[in-house]
Design a protein around this motif. Structure first.
Motif, PDB file in Angstrom:
ATOM      1  N   PRO A   1       0.807  -1.235   0.000  1.00 36.05           N
ATOM      2  CA  PRO A   1       0.000   0.000   0.000  1.00 36.05           C
ATOM      3  C   PRO A   1       0.834   1.276   0.000  1.00 36.05           C
ATOM      4  N   VAL A   2       2.153   1.156   0.071  1.00 32.84           N
ATOM      5  CA  VAL A   2       3.029   2.330   0.153  1.00 32.84           C
ATOM      6  C   VAL A   2       3.534   2.738  -1.226  1.00 32.84           C
ATOM      7  N   ASP A   3       4.114   1.777  -1.959  1.00 35.20           N
ATOM      8  CA  ASP A   3       4.641   2.052  -3.300  1.00 35.20           C
ATOM      9  C   ASP A   3       3.538   1.871  -4.339  1.00 35.20           C
ATOM     10  N   THR A   4       3.740   2.461  -5.495  1.00 36.15           N
ATOM     11  CA  THR A   4       2.762   2.344  -6.577  1.00 36.15           C
ATOM     12  C   THR A   4       3.465   1.955  -7.868  1.00 36.15           C
ATOM     13  N   ALA A   5       3.268   0.706  -8.276  1.00 36.27           N
ATOM     14  CA  ALA A   5       3.750   0.213  -9.571  1.00 36.27           C
ATOM     15  C   ALA A   5       5.237   0.452  -9.783  1.00 36.27           C
ATOM     16  N   ALA A   6       6.037   0.306  -8.719  1.00 31.54           N
ATOM     17  CA  ALA A   6       7.472   0.570  -8.845  1.00 31.54           C
ATOM     18  C   ALA A   6       8.135  -0.369  -9.843  1.00 31.54           C
ATOM     19  N   ALA A   7       7.669  -1.613  -9.924  1.00 33.88           N
ATOM     20  CA  ALA A   7       8.220  -2.585 -10.869  1.00 33.88           C
ATOM     21  C   ALA A   7       7.259  -2.848 -12.026  1.00 33.88           C
ATOM     22  N   GLY A   8       6.369  -1.926 -12.283  1.00 32.53           N
ATOM     23  CA  GLY A   8       5.421  -2.105 -13.373  1.00 32.53           C
ATOM     24  C   GLY A   8       4.421  -3.204 -13.066  1.00 32.53           C
TER      25      GLY A   8
ATOM     26  N   GLY B   1      12.360   4.233   4.643  1.00 27.59           N
ATOM     27  CA  GLY B   1      11.546   5.383   5.021  1.00 27.59           C
ATOM     28  C   GLY B   1      11.136   6.244   3.850  1.00 27.59           C
ATOM     29  N   SER B   2      11.292   5.697   2.626  1.00 21.85           N
ATOM     30  CA  SER B   2      10.965   6.462   1.424  1.00 21.85           C
ATOM     31  C   SER B   2       9.813   5.808   0.671  1.00 21.85           C
ATOM     32  N   HIS B   3       9.475   6.379  -0.427  1.00 16.85           N
ATOM     33  CA  HIS B   3       8.291   5.992  -1.198  1.00 16.85           C
ATOM     34  C   HIS B   3       8.715   5.836  -2.662  1.00 16.85           C
ATOM     35  N   PHE B   4       8.250   4.750  -3.324  1.00 17.60           N
ATOM     36  CA  PHE B   4       8.650   4.476  -4.706  1.00 17.60           C
ATOM     37  C   PHE B   4       7.415   4.416  -5.598  1.00 17.60           C
ATOM     38  N   VAL B   5       7.505   5.064  -6.738  1.00 15.26           N
ATOM     39  CA  VAL B   5       6.465   4.964  -7.765  1.00 15.26           C
ATOM     40  C   VAL B   5       7.149   4.681  -9.097  1.00 15.26           C
ATOM     41  N   GLY B   6       6.447   3.997  -9.974  1.00 15.26           N
ATOM     42  CA  GLY B   6       7.014   3.648 -11.275  1.00 15.26           C
ATOM     43  C   GLY B   6       6.272   4.309 -12.412  1.00 15.26           C
ATOM     44  N   ILE B   7       7.022   4.671 -13.437  1.00 13.69           N
ATOM     45  CA  ILE B   7       6.429   5.143 -14.691  1.00 13.69           C
ATOM     46  C   ILE B   7       6.925   4.222 -15.793  1.00 13.69           C
TER      47      ILE B   7
ATOM     48  N   VAL C   1      10.772   5.547 -10.350  1.00 17.18           N
ATOM     49  CA  VAL C   1      11.485   4.542 -11.136  1.00 17.18           C
ATOM     50  C   VAL C   1      11.027   4.705 -12.590  1.00 17.18           C
ATOM     51  N   LEU C   2      11.899   5.252 -13.403  1.00 20.74           N
ATOM     52  CA  LEU C   2      11.550   5.556 -14.790  1.00 20.74           C
ATOM     53  C   LEU C   2      11.931   4.381 -15.678  1.00 20.74           C
ATOM     54  N   SER C   3      10.947   3.688 -16.198  1.00 22.47           N
ATOM     55  CA  SER C   3      11.092   2.540 -17.101  1.00 22.47           C
ATOM     56  C   SER C   3      11.612   1.308 -16.360  1.00 22.47           C
ATOM     57  N   GLN C   4      11.869   0.274 -17.090  1.00 21.72           N
ATOM     58  CA  GLN C   4      12.279  -1.015 -16.526  1.00 21.72           C
ATOM     59  C   GLN C   4      13.584  -1.461 -17.194  1.00 21.72           C
ATOM     60  N   PRO C   5      14.393  -2.321 -16.534  1.00 19.74           N
ATOM     61  CA  PRO C   5      14.209  -2.949 -15.220  1.00 19.74           C
ATOM     62  C   PRO C   5      15.077  -2.258 -14.167  1.00 19.74           C
ATOM     63  N   ASN C   6      14.519  -1.357 -13.417  1.00 17.89           N
ATOM     64  CA  ASN C   6      15.290  -0.560 -12.471  1.00 17.89           C
ATOM     65  C   ASN C   6      14.878  -0.740 -11.014  1.00 17.89           C
TER      66      ASN C   6
END
Length: 541
Positions: free
Chosen positions: A55-62, A454-460, A437-442
């Motif tokens: 529930p914290v990160d959003t689509a960080a790995a697609g 303590g941080s938050h990750f989102v993916g594009i 996280v911009l694109s994959q595989p990162n």
């Protein structure tokens, strides 16, 4: 009864440790796993699950960031824990799955020879070798993609039901099929790409019982027990996805679940599906020569085509025999084998057509060849006894020749071993940061960033484009636009489209203080750099 050399070896208590050592040695010889999937989600998913980040990160790995993480946890836990400074030992551990899978395959072939009353000699050994050296089976040794643990469970399930068709129906049929269903269901729950094998086994058991009520009851038991195991192994993760997105297998098959996060589309990868009716019917014949229809890199494998020919010849032989009343009915053991492989293949073809998901099928291709030639030679009237004895061996050994000559193996990505199992140093971020996280595989870098917890990750990624106008895209945009603290980006030279999307959310933003990521797995075994400028940058608004 006197046993030959191969038979004694197949029954030896030393076979399992020998094969485990073989799997470990193959894995170490191949080097550090550096596959695209590992870098995209296998490491990230394990870390995210262990740290409650769904529930914290959003689509960080697609898309793949929403796959069940249980099978990824042992590899990640060992590589960041007790085996952190022993990368070769970690690789050896991962190679044990291959050895265990081939051991179960050898037991299946041995059980088959006993039930059919044929010696475990050259032809049976060839059946094991054919399955053990398949392009998908062998190249998965030591990999973190988890195809071999799934194959081990499925093949164990198949092995458990084989005694039901040895002429002794009192061999605890309910117990055996229940355990077989549990194993196949657990495989599907651990990775839903294995979902095809439980229904295939249930259908094969019913077919082997000649469609009688007794067989249907056993098939129902397989279905119920496999469903129970699926719920046990996938239920917690599926419930969390349901609570978050409204789809328990998000984002897959959203045309049925209608999660507001995504449009009503399937979400499965259709890139490797057959492109024509002819290719769909005879897909294995496309794999006879070097091609890129499956592995990305070039590969070739004649096993599937030879097995298809054997199955078609077997079916035509018995159909003609029944019409002319010149042959006996196929044995129940062979019906179990052929129906299981054929049904699994058809379901696999319809759902995925991704060949590395078919390792259980590939492992049994050698046994298919053995079964076809053995039964046809034993039930053909007028064939001399000498031919009945030596023809199957001659055919199996002859099949090894084109298999050896034509097989071309791919490589899913390996790097030289580093000082640590995961010799990855992406740098440091400030506490309370947002990392885009911009694109994959990162996404694999997230667990190794200083202050990541303590941080938050989102993916594009492309998933955001697919979900344009839906909740997923809205959440990603809201996370980025509303964040008030430090912001960073993980990107490569080919992340221009994702960077443009980020710029659309934050007009006038720029990247600053970029520094390259130091990562052992961003190179080939020959130490060629493949990082494509992988870097961590500060996002300045």
């Amino acid at each position: 009864m006197k046993h030959g050399l191969f038979d004694r070896f197949a029954r030896s208590p030393f076979l399992l440790p020998a094969l485990l050592l073989l799997g470990a040695a193959i894995s170490v010889a191949r080097g550090q796993d550096a596959a695209w999937d590992l870098k995209n989600y296998h490491l990230y998913n394990a870390w995210a699950f262990l740290n409650g980040r769904l529930p914290v990160d959003t689509a960080a790995a697609g898309l793949q960031g929403y796959f069940g993480p249980l099978l990824d946890i042992p590899y990640f836990w060992l590589g960041t824990g007790v085996l952190k400074d022993a990368p070769r030992v970690l690789a050896a551990f991962q190679g044990l799955w291959y050895g265990a899978t081939i051991f179960v395959l050898s037991r299946i072939v041995l059980k088959y020879t006993v039930q059919r009353g044929i010696p475990f000699d050259w032809k049976a050994a060839a059946a094991v070798i054919v399955g053990a050296t398949g392009t998908m089976t062998l190249t998965q040794a030591g990999m973190s993609t988890n195809e071999l643990p799934l194959a081990l469970l499925v093949l164990l399930g198949f092995y458990l039901v084989m005694p039901l068709f040895a002429g002794n129906e009192s061999a605890a049929p309910l117990s055996r099929v229940a355990w077989a269903g549990l194993l196949c269901g657990a495989a599907a729950g651990l990775k839903p790409t294995a979902i095809v094998y439980a229904p295939a086994l249930a259908f094969a058991v019913w077919a082997a019982y000649e469609w009688r009520i007794a067989g249907l009851k056993l098939a129902v038991v397989i279905g119920l027990s496999s469903f129970a195991a699926f719920v046990l192994t996938y239920g917690v993760w599926g419930w969390q996805l349901w609570q978050l997105t409204g789809n328990p297998i998000f984002p897959m098959f959203n045309q049925f679940f209608h999660s507001p996060w995504m449009p009503p589309v399937g979400g499965t990868d259709r890139a490797l599906m057959p492109t024509s009716v002819l290719q769909a019917l005879f897909y294995p014949f496309w794999w006879l020569h070097r091609n890129r229809t499956q592995a990305g890199n070039q590969f070739a494998d004649p096993r599937y085509a030879l097995a298809m020919v054997a199955m078609l010849a077997f079916a035509a032989y018995h159909l003609f025999g029944r019409l002319t009343r010149t042959t006996v009915r196929a044995s129940r053991t062979n019906r179990l084998l052929f129906v299981f492989v054929a049904t699994s293949y058809v379901l696999w073809l319809a759902l995925y057509s991704i060949l590395r998901y078919a390792v259980p099928i590939e492992a049994l291709t050698g046994l298919i060849l053995l079964a076809g030639v053995s039964e046809m030679s034993s039930t053909t009237s007028g064939m001399a006894a000498t031919w009945r004895t030596y023809l199957p061996t001659a055919v199996m050994v002859a099949c090894l020749l084109p298999i050896v000559i034509m097989t071309r193996y791919t490589d899913w990505g390996h790097a030289p071993f580093g000082r640590q199992a995961f010799d990855i140093h992406p740098g440091e971020i400030e506490p309370g940061s947002l990392v885009v996280v911009l694109s994959q595989p990162n996404a694999y870098l997230a667990p190794f960033l200083e202050n990541a917890e303590g941080s938050h990750f989102v993916g594009i990624t492309w998933l955001n484009d697919l979900g344009a106008g839906y909740e997923l895209q809205r959440r990603v945009r809201e996370d980025i636009v509303s964040h008030k603290g430090p912001m960073y980006a993980l990107l490569r030279d080919d992340s221009t489209a994702a960077a443009a999307t980020l710029a659309g959310y934050l007009p006038g933003m720029r990247f600053d203080a970029c520094h390259p990521v130091v990562s052992q797995i961003e190179q080939t075994k020959r130490r060629r750099d493949i990082s494509e400028g992988l870097r961590l940058c500060k996002v300045v608004r």
